[in-house]
Design an enzyme around this catalytic site. Structure first.
Site, PDB file in Angstrom:
ATOM      1  N   LYS A  52       0.807  -1.222   0.000  1.00 53.53           N
ATOM      2  CA  LYS A  52       0.000   0.000   0.000  1.00 53.53           C
ATOM      3  C   LYS A  52       0.839   1.270   0.000  1.00 53.53           C
ATOM      4  O   LYS A  52       0.379   2.329  -0.450  1.00 53.53           O
ATOM      5  CB  LYS A  52      -0.932   0.002   1.211  1.00 53.53           C
ATOM      6  CG  LYS A  52      -2.100  -0.963   1.105  1.00 53.53           C
ATOM      7  CD  LYS A  52      -3.121  -0.468   0.091  1.00 53.53           C
ATOM      8  CE  LYS A  52      -4.404  -1.288   0.149  1.00 53.53           C
ATOM      9  NZ  LYS A  52      -5.441  -0.754  -0.752  1.00 53.53           N
ATOM     10  N   SER A 312       0.721  -9.934  -0.583  1.00 57.90           N
ATOM     11  CA  SER A 312       0.396  -8.510  -0.493  1.00 57.90           C
ATOM     12  C   SER A 312       0.663  -7.881   0.860  1.00 57.90           C
ATOM     13  O   SER A 312       0.777  -6.653   0.956  1.00 57.90           O
ATOM     14  CB  SER A 312      -1.071  -8.283  -0.881  1.00 57.90           C
ATOM     15  OG  SER A 312      -1.929  -8.998  -0.010  1.00 57.90           O
TER      16      SER A 312
END
Length: 418
Positions: A52, A312
């Site tokens: 992110k 992720s």
């Protein structure tokens, strides 16, 4: 070379001021298990333990270059986006405000403050994300601060696409005909990676992994338009999104619903425990999605093939570990819960215990209520070492005349009692 590919290249070069490219590691354990050449793109090893940071950094970088963001930035998030946002604010020495629900675990609040330092203010408001999002938008309108979205913006997608830019360099031509497994929440990562590789002329193939309890992309592809789910299972909190982003869907709408693997939450827990125990890799639920989706791929189709799973994130709160272990055991058939009609007489418990095998263990025994003077309803949890032991147990229960109900897979009852 497309304009998008060029912009992603510039974003990737700028990111090197924050951290080096994340490792691409061939995983011997998963490779032997599947017969493929499995590579893990370790986004859990960024400074904030998720990808992110890439999108938040790129959004701010471009905004500042355009003369915006003088009044600071704002976001609404209780997870990885908040931490990436905070890190980027500190890097650019810009004020940032993060709106989080009051129910946010203290660990996530503390990490966001740590990454942002003096440049970040955390404001807790409401019990749900929608309330935080509304408050953040109101603050942006009143203060002039720039709202940094988690996934639904071209600059965010461009930043997340730097994952693919690194992949192309790390595999150096080996991505051709490779299969890239991508987790999907709001869709920013999946949209960026697929667009970059396609527009670069790299002949990779793609498959996507969504939580079974939050299939926003799968439902939208099936309908041919964005669909907002009436409810989602929030267990996979990093990917439990009710509606795929507008910009991500625009880039992903050419894919088929058959390209989506819906990952059961309990099976995902088994993968998290497996990777922790065998590989020593700490994954959050969303971070394990791509690895878990390997279980849905036919072995004959991937044997000998290069497969890249994007990991992720690894921001796992270890206070959740007991729940993850519980879910994993239930998925593997090693733990079950029963409600028994238990006779209220001396020796009844001893009679019941004699039915258990040497590998069977009672992990919970709780009277729910005494439904009559002679009987009571008892919740019993049994854990064993081999799922086949439960067939033996059921036969013994029936032969001995015990009245019982298996509630392990009854989500409604189990959620109330377990």
């Amino acid at each position: 070379m497309s304009a998008f590919v060029e912009r992603v290249g510039r974003a990737a070069q700028s990111l090197r001021a924050l951290f080096p490219e994340t490792p691409l590691q061939q995983n011997d354990y998963l490779s032997r298990k599947t017969g493929a050449r499995i590579f893990l793109k370790r986004e859990d090893l960024t400074p904030v333990r998720s990808y992110k940071l890439r999108g938040a950094f790129n959004f701010m970088r471009k905004a500042i270059a355009a003369g915006a963001g003088e009044e600071g930035f704002v976001c609404a998030s209780a997870g990885n986006h908040a931490q990436g946002f905070a890190f980027a604010c500190r890097h650019f020495s810009r004020r940032g405000v993060v709106y989080m629900p009051v129910t946010t675990p203290q660990q996530k609040i503390d990490k966001t403050k740590l990454f942002g330092g003096e440049w970040i203010e955390v404001r807790l408001i409401g019990d749900f994300f929608d309330e935080c999002n509304h408050a953040a938008k109101s603050f942006a309108g009143e203060s002039g601060a720039l709202m940094v979205p988690p996934f639904d913006h071209g600059d965010i997608i461009e930043g997340q696409a730097t994952v693919a830019h690194e992949l192309a360099e790390q595999l150096d031509g080996q991505l051709s005909d490779a299969l890239v497994l991508l987790p999907v929440g709001g869709g920013g990562l999946a949209a960026g990676v697929t667009a970059f590789l396609q527009e670069s002329g790299i002949g990779a193939h793609f498959a996507f992994a969504e939580p079974a309890g939050a299939p926003s992309l799968e439902r939208s592809l099936s309908a041919g338009k964005r669909v907002k789910l009436p409810q989602v299972d929030n267990f996979v909190d990093g990917a439990a999104v009710a509606e795929i982003g507008r910009e991500p869907f625009r880039k992903l709408k050419s894919f088929s619903p058959q390209d989506i693997n819906l990952v059961p939450e309990n099976r995902l827990c088994a993968t998290m425990i497996e990777m922790l125990n065998i590989e020593g890799v700490v994954l959050e639920p969303a971070g394990a999605l791509a690895i878990d989706s390997l279980k849905d791929l036919p072995r004959k189709e991937i044997r000998g093939r290069t497969v890249v799973a994007v990991v992720s994130g690894g921001n796992f709160d270890f206070e959740r570990l007991p729940d993850v272990k519980e879910r994993a055991l239930r998925f593997e058939g090693l733990k079950k819960y029963f409600i028994f009609r238990f006779p209220q007489r001396p020796g009844a418990l001893r009679d019941f215990l004699e039915l258990l095998g040497p590998d069977d263990d009672i992990t919970r025994f709780e009277y729910l209520k005494k439904s009559a003077r002679n009987f009571g309803s008892v919740l019993i949890g049994v854990e064993t070492k081999d799922p086949r032991n439960f067939a033996v147990l059921r036969r013994r229960f029936q032969e001995s005349g015990w009245a019982y109900q298996d509630i392990t897979d009854n989500d409604t009852i189990a959620s109330l009692l377990i």
